[in-house]
Structures are given as structure tokens and as C-alpha cells.
Design a protein around this motif. Structure first.
Motif, PDB file in Angstrom:
ATOM      1  N   ARG A 168       0.844  -1.272  -0.069  1.00  0.00           N
ATOM      2  CA  ARG A 168       0.070   0.026  -0.059  1.00  0.00           C
ATOM      3  C   ARG A 168       0.878   1.093   0.063  1.00  0.00           C
ATOM      4  O   ARG A 168       1.865   1.364   0.627  1.00  0.00           O
ATOM      5  CB  ARG A 168      -0.662  -0.101   1.109  1.00  0.00           C
ATOM      6  N   THR A 169       0.456   2.298  -0.798  1.00  0.00           N
ATOM      7  CA  THR A 169       1.020   3.685  -0.646  1.00  0.00           C
ATOM      8  C   THR A 169       0.221   4.656   0.155  1.00  0.00           C
ATOM      9  O   THR A 169      -0.968   4.853   0.115  1.00  0.00           O
ATOM     10  CB  THR A 169       0.995   4.000  -2.385  1.00  0.00           C
ATOM     11  N   GLY A 170       0.743   5.363   1.110  1.00  0.00           N
ATOM     12  CA  GLY A 170       0.164   6.171   1.912  1.00  0.00           C
ATOM     13  C   GLY A 170       0.381   7.595   1.450  1.00  0.00           C
ATOM     14  O   GLY A 170       1.191   7.906   0.373  1.00  0.00           O
ATOM     15  N   PRO A 171       0.153   8.694   2.087  1.00  0.00           N
ATOM     16  CA  PRO A 171       0.489  10.039   1.497  1.00  0.00           C
ATOM     17  C   PRO A 171       1.905  10.307   1.584  1.00  0.00           C
ATOM     18  O   PRO A 171       2.163  11.262   0.984  1.00  0.00           O
ATOM     19  CB  PRO A 171      -0.347  10.888   2.840  1.00  0.00           C
ATOM     20  N   ASP A 172       2.694   9.791   2.322  1.00  0.00           N
ATOM     21  CA  ASP A 172       3.920  10.109   2.302  1.00  0.00           C
ATOM     22  C   ASP A 172       4.949   8.806   1.550  1.00  0.00           C
ATOM     23  O   ASP A 172       6.266   8.678   1.840  1.00  0.00           O
ATOM     24  CB  ASP A 172       4.659  10.267   3.731  1.00  0.00           C
TER      25      ASP A 172
END
Length: 451
Positions: A168-172
Motif C-alpha cells: 500500500r502507498t500512503g500520503p508520504d
């Protein structure tokens, strides 16, 4: 005996008998945008992540070659015959500008790289493939990578028969908790995770960057879990901030990082010169212990033999012309990218700022902005946008390895003038308006139906 044309039986191959990667949807992603752009040449393109072209000057090619030849003569002590041989012959498989690459890494990134650990490649794409091909030793092997991710990585993994497990990719950037979970789950299932691909700076396609704390945490995780990190840094130098965050490679004290570099964005994409820094020790190799770079050069010798010396010479000359600092060499371009990014973000706010159903991220650098919309963005919609509105973008499903189902699109800000950005955003707004209304402005239902 004369054979009638009607009697000629031509060879025919079944797709089922070719490599499985050819049937994967990801393999078409690299060519799709070029085909659409070629069909609609007057469309304003927010699609391809190409460097800015406004400062191109053909005379510089000759100047860089002269500078590099002078360097071979003065610093390396080569005769005129040896200089000519260096440019005209095949040359070292690892490359003829390895020392300059290492000097540039020290100058721009604070990376202490032994030239022996550098392999100069045909673009970063070859560097990726060589590393993945070397790491893939059996059917249990797999690779971790953020989702969404660069399609070139996905394609290289397909060619290397190395499955990619999405993180998963988050905001950062990459979600480190999810990374740890995916790693442990894979190992519990009997899989061998060979490495994790990551782009800490202005990642393609999402444009986000990792915090310094997360960079340290990722390196700590790599040491604790005995994991290699494949760091791709195509955009890191194109940062207008006063201080750039350190790369993973600069912070690495345990040789956990294999560094993938490219001169496509900072040198010139037409040269097709990239590189990999792979100082990891390989025990039990043929001929005795070696560096991973040495093993990669064996693969390269059977794939591309070597990277074109003349292309390397042009890039080497550009490095030398700017004190081996590609950050300095791209000062004007970086200002353009920052201006364009600011203009696109401001333009999106002026056109869609009052809406709750349209949103976008706000990267601080790089080439890309991701827009989230209340309808499915697929290749049919892209073709419609090009045909009716004269605007191009990249449907985000390409970066997820699927054919549809995502309500996002990527805008690239790198090549356009301010005037073209404003006109392009107007065209995009017109597309958005008709799509949300459920028609195409001519009484036809839009591709994919109403939202």
C-alpha cells in the motif's frame, strides 16, 4: 519448381506459445500513450513524463564530446588513438564513465560509490531488468513494490519472471507497516522476498516523497528483515527546495541498497544512459567472490554487450561541463518544473477547488500530480478526451496493472509552457464537466456510461 502464391503457407505462431509476459496488460502501457499522441498530434499532453525541451541545443552534443575527449587525454592520459578507440569500439561492459558517475554521486548526493560497483546501462530500464534477472533464482522468489508503481518496473519483473507483491502507498510514500506485514506473510507462505523496489523522491506516478524519519525506518527494517532495497532516483535532483533529503543510498551503512540511476531526466533521454550501483558482496560466484555489480555485468554482456560509448561520452561531457553536478546542470529545468507544478496546482484549485467530488495531491517537486474524480478513468475515456477535447493524461489503472476500475488520472507537468498548461486545464475541465453530467456534448453516452 515454381510455387503458386496461393500455395504458400506462411509461418504462424500461437500467442499461447510465446512468453506469458506478452499477454499481460502492463506490457501495452509503454506504447499506448505514444500511439494516442501520434493519432492526435494537436492534443495538449499531460501524459508522458518527458523532460523539458526548451533548452535543447544540438551544438551542445559536439561540445560535450569535445570535453569528454579532452578529459580522456588529460586526466586519463590517453593517446589520440586510444581516445578514438574508446569512442568507436565496444568498450568495457561496465561502462567508460563509471568514475564520473561515482564522482557525480559524491558531488550531488553524498554517496561514496566505488567505480567498481557501478554498471552503466542502456537507460535505467536495463538496470532494473539486470537486477531482477539476477535476483530471480527460483519459483519461490518474489519482489515487493508500492501500489501504484512505475510500469517499467512491472514490465521488467514480468520479463524476469519475478512476481510482484503490491504494498500500500500512503500520503508520504510506501506504507512501512503494510510493507512489514506483506513481507512476513509472504515468508510464512514459503515465498522468498528478494527485494523491495522504492522511489523515495517524487515517485512515479503519485509524486510523493518519503520523510527522513521513514527513510531511516525503512533502512532499519531492511537490516532487521535481511531485505535488499532497490532505490530508484530518477527525479530526486529536480528539487527546488534549499536542501534535498538524503537518498536511502547515502544513509545506508549496511549495503542494503542497490541504487538505480538515470540520466534520462537530468542528462538527455535520447542518450539512453542509466546505471546501477551494486556494491553487495556475492560469495561463491564463478571465479571467486565478487560484487553484485560484477554479476550484473555478466548478464549485460549477453544482453546489450555494452552501453553505447558515444552516448556515454555525451553524458560524461555534460557531467564534466558542470563539475560532475547534474543538480547544477539542471538549474534552469528545475525552475521550469517548479513553476509548472505550481501553475497546475493553482489551476486545478481555480477550476475545481469548490467541488467535493474532485481532489488531487500536492507534490513539492517532480513531474506528476494525481487527480481523483467521480467516474472511471480508462483508455476509452483517454481516447475520447484526445478526440473531442484535445487533451491527454494517463489513466492510473496502468500503474496498478489492471485494465480499468480506477477513478484517478495522472497529470505530467514537465513539458508544457504556461500558455499550454492553462489551455490544457480548460480542456480537462470541459471533459470533467460533460463526464460528470453523463454526456459527451453531442448527445452520446460517454465511454463507460454515466457515473
Amino acid at each position: 519448381m515454381e510455387v503458386l502464391k496461393s500455395e504458400i503457407v506462411r509461418a504462424e505462431l500461437s500467442a499461447a506459445t510465446l512468453h506469458a509476459s506478452l499477454g499481460d496488460v502492463s506490457m501495452a502501457s509503454m506504447t499506448l500513450l505514444n500511439e494516442v499522441a501520434g493519432t492526435y498530434p494537436n492534443a495538449i499532453s499531460f501524459a508522458a513524463g518527458r523532460p523539458y525541451e526548451g533548452f535543447y541545443d544540438v551544438s551542445l552534443l559536439h561540445e560535450y564530446l569535445r570535453i569528454f575527449c579532452r578529459y580522456l587525454s588529460t586526466e586519463r592520459g590517453m593517446s589520440e588513438t586510444e581516445v578514438a578507440r574508446t569512442l568507436f569500439q565496444y568498450g568495457d561492459t561496465k561502462g567508460i564513465i563509471r568514475d564520473l558517475v561515482a564522482r557525480g554521486l559524491a558531488t550531488d548526493e553524498g554517496i561514496d560509490a566505488d567505480p567498481a560497483s557501478v554498471v552503466v546501462t542502456v537507460g535505467c530500464q536495463e538496470a532494473m531488468f539486470l537486477v531482477l534477472r539476477a535476483l530471480r533464482a527460483g519459483d519461490r522468489d518474489m519482489l515487493l513494490a508500492p501500489s501504484p508503481t512505475y510500469v517499467g518496473l512491472t514490465g521488467a519483473a514480468l520479463l524476469a519472471d519475478l512476481p510482484v507483491l503490491p504494498v500500500r502507498t500512503g500520503p508520504d510514500g510506501i506504507d512501512l507497516d503494510d510493507l512489514a506485514d506483506r513481507l512476513r506473510e509472504a515468508r510464512a507462505a514459503g515465498r522468498r522476498v528478494r527485494a523491495c523496489y522504492v522511489t523515495p523522491d517524487f515517485a512515479n506516478p503519485v509524486g510523493v516523497s518519503m520523510s527522513l524519519a521513514d527513510r531511516h525506518r525503512l533502512l532499519e527494517l531492511a537490516v532487521a528483515e535481511d531485505l535488499l532495497l532497490l532505490e530508484d532516483n530518477a527525479y530526486g535532483l529536480l528539487n527546488s527546495a534549499a536542501e534535498r533529503p538524503p537518498t536511502l543510498k547515502a544513509l545506508d551503512r549496511h549495503e542494503r541498497v542497490v541504487y538505480l540511476g538515470s540520466f534520462a531526466k537530468t542528462g538527455m533521454p535520447g542518450a539512453r544512459v542509466g546505471y546501477v550501483v551494486a556494491p553487495q558482496r556475492v560469495s561463491g560466484a564463478t571465479g571467486g567472490d565478487s560484487l553484485l555489480a560484477d554479476e550484473l555485468s555478466k548478464l549485460k554482456s549477453m544482453l546489450t554487450v555494452n552501453t553505447a560509448p558515444i552516448a556515454q561520452a555525451v553524458v560524461g561531457g555534460k557531467l564534466l561541463a558542470h563539475g560532475c553536478s547534474m543538480a547544477e546542470a539542471n538549474g534552469r529545468e528545475t525552475e521550469v518544473y517548479h513553476r509548472n507544478l505550481r501553475q497546475v496546482l493553482d489551476g486545478l484549485d481555480r477550476r475545481f477547488g469548490g467541488r467535493t467530488d474532485i481532489s488531487w495531491n500536492a507534490p513539492t517537486g517532480g513531474f506528476f500530480v494525481v487527480l481523483t474524480v467521480p467516474f472511471t478513468v480508462d483508455d476509452d475515456l483517454l481516447a475520447h478526451a484526445a478526440r473531442r477535447h484535445g487533451v491527454l493524461f494517463t489513466p492510473m489503472h496502468h500503474f496498478y496493472g489492471s485494465t480499468a476500475g480506477h477513478r484517478q488520472l495522472r497529470l505530467s507537468i514537465s513539458t508544457l509552457t504556461p500558455e499550454r498548461i492553462e489551455e490544457g486545464l480548460d480542456r480537462l475541465a470541459a471533459l470533467m464537466g460533460e463526464r460528470i453530467a453523463g454526456h459527451d456534448g453531442a448527445g452520446e453516452t460517454l465511454p463507460g456510461g454515466a457515473p
